[in-house]
Design a protein around this motif. Structure first.
Motif, PDB file in Angstrom:
ATOM      1  N   VAL A   1       0.580  -1.140   0.254  1.00 53.17           N
ATOM      2  CA  VAL A   1       0.322   0.122   0.016  1.00 53.17           C
ATOM      3  C   VAL A   1       0.296   1.248   0.168  1.00 53.17           C
ATOM      4  O   VAL A   1       1.988   1.090   1.014  1.00 53.17           O
ATOM      5  CB  VAL A   1      -0.832   0.394   1.364  1.00 53.17           C
TER       6      VAL A   1
ATOM      7  N   ASN B   1       0.618   5.403  -1.190  1.00 52.60           N
ATOM      8  CA  ASN B   1       0.550   6.373  -2.448  1.00 52.60           C
ATOM      9  C   ASN B   1       2.110   7.358  -3.164  1.00 52.60           C
ATOM     10  O   ASN B   1       3.130   7.483  -1.976  1.00 52.60           O
ATOM     11  CB  ASN B   1      -0.183   7.786  -2.237  1.00 52.60           C
TER      12      ASN B   1
ATOM     13  N   ALA C   1       3.162   9.364  -3.657  1.00 56.23           N
ATOM     14  CA  ALA C   1       3.359  11.016  -4.078  1.00 56.23           C
ATOM     15  C   ALA C   1       3.664  10.977  -2.230  1.00 56.23           C
ATOM     16  O   ALA C   1       3.596  12.532  -1.518  1.00 56.23           O
ATOM     17  CB  ALA C   1       2.569  11.887  -4.199  1.00 56.23           C
ATOM     18  N   SER C   2       3.421  10.037  -1.495  1.00 55.29           N
ATOM     19  CA  SER C   2       3.495   9.804   0.415  1.00 55.29           C
ATOM     20  C   SER C   2       4.712   9.723   0.508  1.00 55.29           C
ATOM     21  O   SER C   2       5.977   9.350  -0.035  1.00 55.29           O
ATOM     22  CB  SER C   2       2.346   8.660   0.704  1.00 55.29           C
TER      23      SER C   2
ATOM     24  N   HIS D   1       5.871   9.051   3.698  1.00 61.52           N
ATOM     25  CA  HIS D   1       6.415   8.097   3.924  1.00 61.52           C
ATOM     26  C   HIS D   1       7.222   6.436   3.916  1.00 61.52           C
ATOM     27  O   HIS D   1       7.461   6.434   2.420  1.00 61.52           O
ATOM     28  CB  HIS D   1       5.346   7.162   5.142  1.00 61.52           C
TER      29      HIS D   1
ATOM     30  N   ALA E   1      -0.626   4.714 -10.742  1.00 57.64           N
ATOM     31  CA  ALA E   1      -1.145   3.357 -10.262  1.00 57.64           C
ATOM     32  C   ALA E   1      -0.277   3.221 -10.298  1.00 57.64           C
ATOM     33  O   ALA E   1       0.129   2.453 -11.261  1.00 57.64           O
ATOM     34  CB  ALA E   1      -2.106   3.278 -11.654  1.00 57.64           C
TER      35      ALA E   1
ATOM     36  N   TYR F   1       0.440   1.210   8.485  1.00 58.20           N
ATOM     37  CA  TYR F   1      -0.544   2.251   7.584  1.00 58.20           C
ATOM     38  C   TYR F   1      -1.031   2.215   8.591  1.00 58.20           C
ATOM     39  O   TYR F   1      -2.047   2.839   8.580  1.00 58.20           O
ATOM     40  CB  TYR F   1      -0.477   1.314   6.153  1.00 58.20           C
TER      41      TYR F   1
ATOM     42  N   ASP G   1      -2.428   5.531   6.768  1.00 56.75           N
ATOM     43  CA  ASP G   1      -2.869   6.827   5.277  1.00 56.75           C
ATOM     44  C   ASP G   1      -4.093   6.084   4.369  1.00 56.75           C
ATOM     45  O   ASP G   1      -3.365   6.673   3.256  1.00 56.75           O
ATOM     46  CB  ASP G   1      -1.372   7.010   4.901  1.00 56.75           C
TER      47      ASP G   1
ATOM     48  N   ALA H   1      -4.950   9.176   1.993  1.00 55.23           N
ATOM     49  CA  ALA H   1      -3.907   9.084   0.533  1.00 55.23           C
ATOM     50  C   ALA H   1      -4.511   7.770  -0.274  1.00 55.23           C
ATOM     51  O   ALA H   1      -4.481   8.151  -1.970  1.00 55.23           O
ATOM     52  CB  ALA H   1      -2.807   8.990   0.970  1.00 55.23           C
ATOM     53  N   THR H   2      -4.268   7.258   0.699  1.00 51.48           N
ATOM     54  CA  THR H   2      -4.590   5.212  -0.777  1.00 51.48           C
ATOM     55  C   THR H   2      -5.028   3.985  -0.243  1.00 51.48           C
ATOM     56  O   THR H   2      -4.258   4.263   1.102  1.00 51.48           O
ATOM     57  CB  THR H   2      -3.299   4.583  -1.592  1.00 51.48           C
ATOM     58  N   THR H   3      -6.123   3.002  -0.375  1.00 49.14           N
ATOM     59  CA  THR H   3      -5.586   1.815   0.514  1.00 49.14           C
ATOM     60  C   THR H   3      -5.166   0.910   0.236  1.00 49.14           C
ATOM     61  O   THR H   3      -5.047   0.501  -1.197  1.00 49.14           O
ATOM     62  CB  THR H   3      -7.885   2.284   0.042  1.00 49.14           C
ATOM     63  N   PRO H   4      -5.173  -0.451   0.408  1.00 50.43           N
ATOM     64  CA  PRO H   4      -4.683  -1.796  -0.201  1.00 50.43           C
ATOM     65  C   PRO H   4      -5.717  -2.502  -0.811  1.00 50.43           C
ATOM     66  O   PRO H   4      -7.414  -1.577  -0.045  1.00 50.43           O
ATOM     67  CB  PRO H   4      -4.276  -2.265   1.338  1.00 50.43           C
ATOM     68  N   LEU H   5      -5.624  -3.265  -1.552  1.00 51.21           N
ATOM     69  CA  LEU H   5      -6.500  -3.888  -2.507  1.00 51.21           C
ATOM     70  C   LEU H   5      -7.403  -4.538  -1.204  1.00 51.21           C
ATOM     71  O   LEU H   5      -7.194  -5.053  -0.506  1.00 51.21           O
ATOM     72  CB  LEU H   5      -6.149  -4.912  -3.601  1.00 51.21           C
TER      73      LEU H   5
ATOM     74  N   HIS I   1      -9.578   3.720  -5.931  1.00 55.58           N
ATOM     75  CA  HIS I   1      -8.008   3.557  -3.977  1.00 55.58           C
ATOM     76  C   HIS I   1      -8.484   3.625  -3.305  1.00 55.58           C
ATOM     77  O   HIS I   1      -7.685   4.034  -2.329  1.00 55.58           O
ATOM     78  CB  HIS I   1      -6.983   4.263  -4.965  1.00 55.58           C
ATOM     79  N   LYS I   2      -9.378   4.669  -3.054  1.00 56.66           N
ATOM     80  CA  LYS I   2      -9.946   5.632  -1.212  1.00 56.66           C
ATOM     81  C   LYS I   2     -10.775   4.565  -0.604  1.00 56.66           C
ATOM     82  O   LYS I   2     -10.902   4.048   0.228  1.00 56.66           O
ATOM     83  CB  LYS I   2     -10.715   6.816  -1.992  1.00 56.66           C
TER      84      LYS I   2
ATOM     85  N   PRO J   1      -8.966  -0.469  -7.067  1.00 57.38           N
ATOM     86  CA  PRO J   1      -6.770  -0.225  -7.332  1.00 57.38           C
ATOM     87  C   PRO J   1      -7.101   1.039  -7.511  1.00 57.38           C
ATOM     88  O   PRO J   1      -8.168   1.634  -8.032  1.00 57.38           O
ATOM     89  CB  PRO J   1      -7.076  -1.803  -8.219  1.00 57.38           C
ATOM     90  N   LYS J   2      -5.507   1.673  -7.814  1.00 61.81           N
ATOM     91  CA  LYS J   2      -5.729   2.997  -8.499  1.00 61.81           C
ATOM     92  C   LYS J   2      -5.811   2.879 -10.200  1.00 61.81           C
ATOM     93  O   LYS J   2      -5.259   2.140 -10.808  1.00 61.81           O
ATOM     94  CB  LYS J   2      -3.902   3.621  -8.222  1.00 61.81           C
TER      95      LYS J   2
ATOM     96  N   VAL K   1       1.891   7.965   8.030  1.00 59.74           N
ATOM     97  CA  VAL K   1       0.933   8.742   8.230  1.00 59.74           C
ATOM     98  C   VAL K   1       1.391   9.930   7.103  1.00 59.74           C
ATOM     99  O   VAL K   1       2.109   9.543   6.515  1.00 59.74           O
ATOM    100  CB  VAL K   1       0.997   9.707   9.504  1.00 59.74           C
TER     101      VAL K   1
ATOM    102  N   ALA L   1      -1.439  13.298  -0.906  1.00 64.58           N
ATOM    103  CA  ALA L   1      -0.311  12.945  -0.842  1.00 64.58           C
ATOM    104  C   ALA L   1      -0.532  13.458  -2.625  1.00 64.58           C
ATOM    105  O   ALA L   1      -1.128  13.426  -3.102  1.00 64.58           O
ATOM    106  CB  ALA L   1      -1.005  11.674  -0.789  1.00 64.58           C
TER     107      ALA L   1
END
Lengths: 515, 377
Positions: free
Chosen positions: A32, A34, A36-37, A39, A243, B4, B6, B9-13, B199-200, B204-205, B316, B321
């Motif tokens: 997981v 992004n 652009a993040s 961390h 992506a 994780y 955050d 910003a994005t989530t795991p699948l 992806h939020k 998938p992104k 975090v 992002a």
């Protein structure tokens, strides 16, 4: 692949090349982050994205920081053309392109023209190529941009880009190259070729769908207005969360293709020539639309005297395109083939066969055999020779059972001659379809009826049905209207009823012909 | 394994999402616009996903336009509506995909762009909005359902009602953060256009959607091809679309459970944070997403605190992002009237389905220790 289909459609999209899915998988499974993040999860994704950028850049000989990720070649093309024209205000400019571009370019240019820019679309020569001379002749002092595809997606014809790029750079005109079909097939070295903008797609060379790239030359610097505003990713030229898995897949596909491009191109060229030779042997008047010197992976052919829809319906196990895949959504005959001078029926009876990684001799031979058998059978309909019945043909396009059964087993095809035979012919000017019927009349009864023709499965089935109906009937039945009956009997949808209207014309013509 | 935190910003699948995508990634393949058999199978899968995404948002399948993500959907909504010029109002705390897009239109002839102020709690100032609506004709109002940084939930239905009192005014809702964390009903919101991102919500992104519920004359951003009714050219990203569909279905089926889980974790987190002296929580008294806490520790710049937490294995964020705004105070907090010196300390913790009470407790221990360092430093 133990498939029940034959894949001759690699120019529309390719399967993921070996190893690509495995490269993507970690970024789908448990990663997981992004890109652009800030961390560690974000940094790991960013590192993967940058490694992929370097891999794709190597495939086209470009510095990595000159590639912008996009959602695909369509977005790349939109960004290149609109972005270049919109940067630095909206002063009207002149743009040169061609009539045989991909729809992404043509539709974008139509929009650009509506914004007040002047667009010149060059016509190809008789071989389907755009010459440097034609481009240079179209230049005006106001020309700011030339946008052309390197390899045409329907024909495989190539433009001499290195020479064109040098000529345009010398004249200070920007060049955008749509390389969606060229990348991975032709040698591309952007370090030495003065190309300003170049669009790429992953899913044409073994990568995933949904990802593409735009090369933006840094020396001299090409400036673009972004299409998508937002978080400022991709140097501000393309905002939006990257992506990761798709980008990694593009990188893996580019790395693989880089290593095997020359060998693959040689192998595919051999297969393409074998395919062309086999088709030409089986269909002597076949028209080859692709030049021998074109990209190795595309072979476009036209089958004269055959209806395109019937040809497609006869080939449900073959993956191919009739025109570009994008125009198949709208069912217009290919504008590229019309630009070559083909009329609509001939353009519609064209097949774009395309090869790629994984294509093999057996597939090519089986594909050619299917096409030859289908074309030969449809020509039997036209010649009035009983076409062989086919069984188990998948009714892919969903014709009614009554139509499909008559298309697959047409026992009334033929021609009659001699005393007491009346003949009539009906034609449909729009699509080149025709039906001809001969009836043997004895004592005011139709004792035999045979038909022949060219048309879609509905038209051919209507001919068969009509012959069935009138055989044994009193001649007077010919004077009644038939359209409603044929529509009901064959369950013809209203939008296809024009395909059966010729039955009415035949009945009327038979009735009005004196014995 | 890092913890994780955050998820905004994005989530795991979700595993089910990946499972559904696999056949479209390495199984039978096809270009969905091709007519042949595989093309048709892809098309059916895309249409099934369209219905699933529509269901999550109380919409109809025919109203869903696929995009490459939330940014493209927001750009399509705003530029697509504003093509003939007009007056655009947008919330002062919008995501950059709306804000930057709106600002890019400022230079366009016959176009007026104004931001709508927010209260100190981050809520759209309804009285100000009413005044702006009354002042001059309005083409489009764009407001997010929930903020990505603070988690503040707008009263979108009330805003929608106000917008629709103005003849011909259109309402766009950026529901990227709200979908999957709140019930989202496009009709109830009165949204003519609504943005959602895969992806939020554990999809998938690379895929998102714009819902168009009214006959809005949108101009496409990506010309070329007849996909999406001519509104969005380009070969469909079949695997991602299929994944988005499944993620939407799961989001709907599990909404109540997810909200309860996130709410419990966040309450635990906030109870712990309350014990850290001097810690500031932003928009603490406003209605907020069940998973989001934005906060600052005295003596810490947000980016430094983020890095310190990162070294200890916590992911975090210091804001959205995105590539812009590094080192600058969050525009969201500035719009709420937070002084720059305080805003610069902000970090965002956004919880997700896979987080546990233990994750929260470990974060609290780390933050408590860092707070003491910050005070000493």
């Amino acid at each position: 692949m133990t498939a029940d289909w034959i894949a001759l459609d690699h120019a529309a999209t390719t399967p993921l090349a070996p190893g690509v899915f495995e490269a993507m998988r970690p970024w789908l499974d448990n990663a997981v982050g992004n890109p652009a993040s800030d961390h560690r999860a974000g940094r790991a994704a960013r590192a993967a994205v940058e490694a992929a950028r370097a891999a794709v850049a190597r495939l086209v000989g470009a510095p990595a920081d000159s590639l912008i990720w996009t959602s695909g070649a369509t977005e790349s093309i939109n960004l290149a053309i609109k972005g270049a024209l919109e940067f630095d205000g909206r002063a009207p400019a002149h743009v040169i392109s061609s009539r045989i571009e991909h729809r992404a370019t043509l539709d974008t240019l139509r929009w650009v023209a509506g914004q007040g820019h002047k667009v010149s679309l060059l016509s190809p020569d008789a071989r389907g190529t755009i010459s440097i001379e034609a481009v240079l002749a179209a230049l005006t002092p106001a020309t700011r941009l030339v946008s052309l595809m390197w390899v045409n997606n329907e024909l495989g014809t190539c433009t001499d880009m290195p020479a064109l790029a040098a000529a345009l750079r010398a004249r200070g005109v920007l060049l955008h190259v749509d390389a969606a079909q060229a990348a991975g097939w032709l040698p591309i070295d952007l370090e030495t070729m003065p190309i300003d903008l170049l669009s790429l797609s992953a899913h044409k060379l073994g990568g995933p769908k949904g990802i593409g790239a735009l090369y933006v030359c840094r020396r001299p610097r090409v400036r673009l207005s972004p299409l998508l505003h937002g978080g400022g990713q991709e140097q501000g030229m393309r905002s939006g969360t990257l992506a990761t898995h798709q980008i990694v897949g593009f990188g893996a596909a580019a790395t693989r293709r880089m290593a095997q491009r020359e060998a693959l191109a040689a192998d595919v060229l051999r297969l393409r020539d074998q395919l062309a030779a086999q088709l030409q042997a089986g269909i002597p008047d076949l028209l080859r639309n692709s030049p021998v010197s074109g990209s190795p992976h595309i072979l476009n052919v036209s089958v004269p005297g055959v209806d395109g829809e019937s040809l497609r319906a006869s080939l449900p196990d073959l993956l191919f395109s009739s025109g570009s895949a994008c125009s198949s959504a709208t069912r217009e005959p290919s504008f590229v083939l019309r630009a070559l001078g083909h009329d609509d029926p001939l353009a519609d009876a064209s097949l774009r066969l395309s090869l790629g990684e994984g294509s093999c001799d057996a597939e090519v031979q089986a594909g050619a055999a299917q096409i030859i058998a289908a074309a030969t059978r449809l020509r039997d309909f036209a010649a009035g020779l009983p076409p062989p019945a086919v069984t188990g043909l998948d009714n892919l396009y969903g014709y009614s059972p009554a139509v499909w059964q008559r298309f697959c087993a047409a026992d009334a095809v033929g021609s009659l001659a001699g005393e007491g035979v009346h003949a009539a012919k009906a034609t449909s000017r729009a699509d080149g379809a025709w039906l001809e019927i001969g009836v043997q009349i004895t004592q005011e009864r139709v004792v035999a009826a045979r038909y022949r023709g060219v048309g879609c499965p509905v038209t051919l089935a209507a001919g068969q049905w009509f012959a069935e109906q009138i055989t044994g009937a009193d001649v007077s039945t010919l004077q009644r209207p038939w359209l409603l009956d044929v529509r009901n009997a064959l369950e013809i949808a209203p939008e296809k009823s024009h395909c059966a209207v010729m039955v009415d014309d035949l009945a009327r013509a038979l009735w009005s012909t004196p014995p | 394994m890092p913890i994780y935190l955050d998820h905004n910003a994005t989530t795991p699948l979700a595993p089910e999402v990946l499972e559904a995508m696999l056949p479209y990634l390495h199984g039978p393949y096809a270009n969905a616009s091709s007519l042949h058999r595989l093309g048709r199978a892809s098309r059916d899968a895309i249409e099934a996903a369209r219905a699933e995404v529509a269901d999550l948002l109380g919409a109809q399948a025919s109203q869903v336009i696929w995009t490459s993500g939330g940014t493209e959907a927001n750009n399509l909504a705003i530029k697509g509506v504003m093509h003939q010029g007009g007056r655009l109002l947008y919330g002062a705390t919008e995501h950059p995909a709306v804000m930057e897009c709106a600002e890019s239109l400022m230079a366009v002839p016959r176009t007026v762009v104004e931001s709508i102020p927010v209260t100190a709690g981050g809520l759209i100032a309804l009285d100000r909005l009413h005044a702006q609506l009354a002042q001059a004709p309005v083409t489009l109002v764009s407001v997010m359902a929930a903020n990505n940084e603070t988690g503040v939930i707008q009263d979108v239905a009330a805003i929608g009602r106000a917008v629709h009192e103005i003849p011909d005014a259109l309402f766009h809702v950026d529901a990227v953060q709200a979908a999957g964390k709140l019930p989202v009903d496009v009709r109830q919101m009165g949204a003519d256009l609504l943005t959602v991102s895969s992806h939020k919500l554990y999809g998938p992104k690379g895929v998102g959607a714009l819902l168009r519920t009214a006959p809005v004359d949108l101009w496409p951003l990506h010309h070329g091809g007849a996909q999406e009714g001519g509104l969005r050219g380009g070969t469909e990203n079949v695997a991602a679309i299929v994944g988005f569909g499944v993620a939407a279905r799961l989001a709907q089926a599990r909404l109540a459970d997810r909200v309860a889980h996130l709410q419990a974790l966040r309450d635990r987190l906030e109870a712990g944070l309350a014990a850290i002296p001097g810690l500031i929580r932003f928009a603490a008294d406003s209605p907020r997403l069940p998973n989001t806490v934005q906060m600052a520790l005295p003596g810490w710049a947000g980016e430094t605190l983020l890095m310190a937490l990162d070294r200890q294995g916590f992911c975090v964020s210091s804001g959205s992002a995105c590539a812009i705004g590094h080192g600058a105070p969050s525009h969201v907090l500035v719009a709420m009237g937070v002084p720059d010196a305080v805003a610069i300390g902000a970090i965002r913790i956004s919880l997700g389905a896979e987080n546990t009470a233990e994750h929260v407790d470990r974060l609290l221990i780390a933050l408590t220790a860092l707070a003491q360092q910050g005070v000493r430093g």
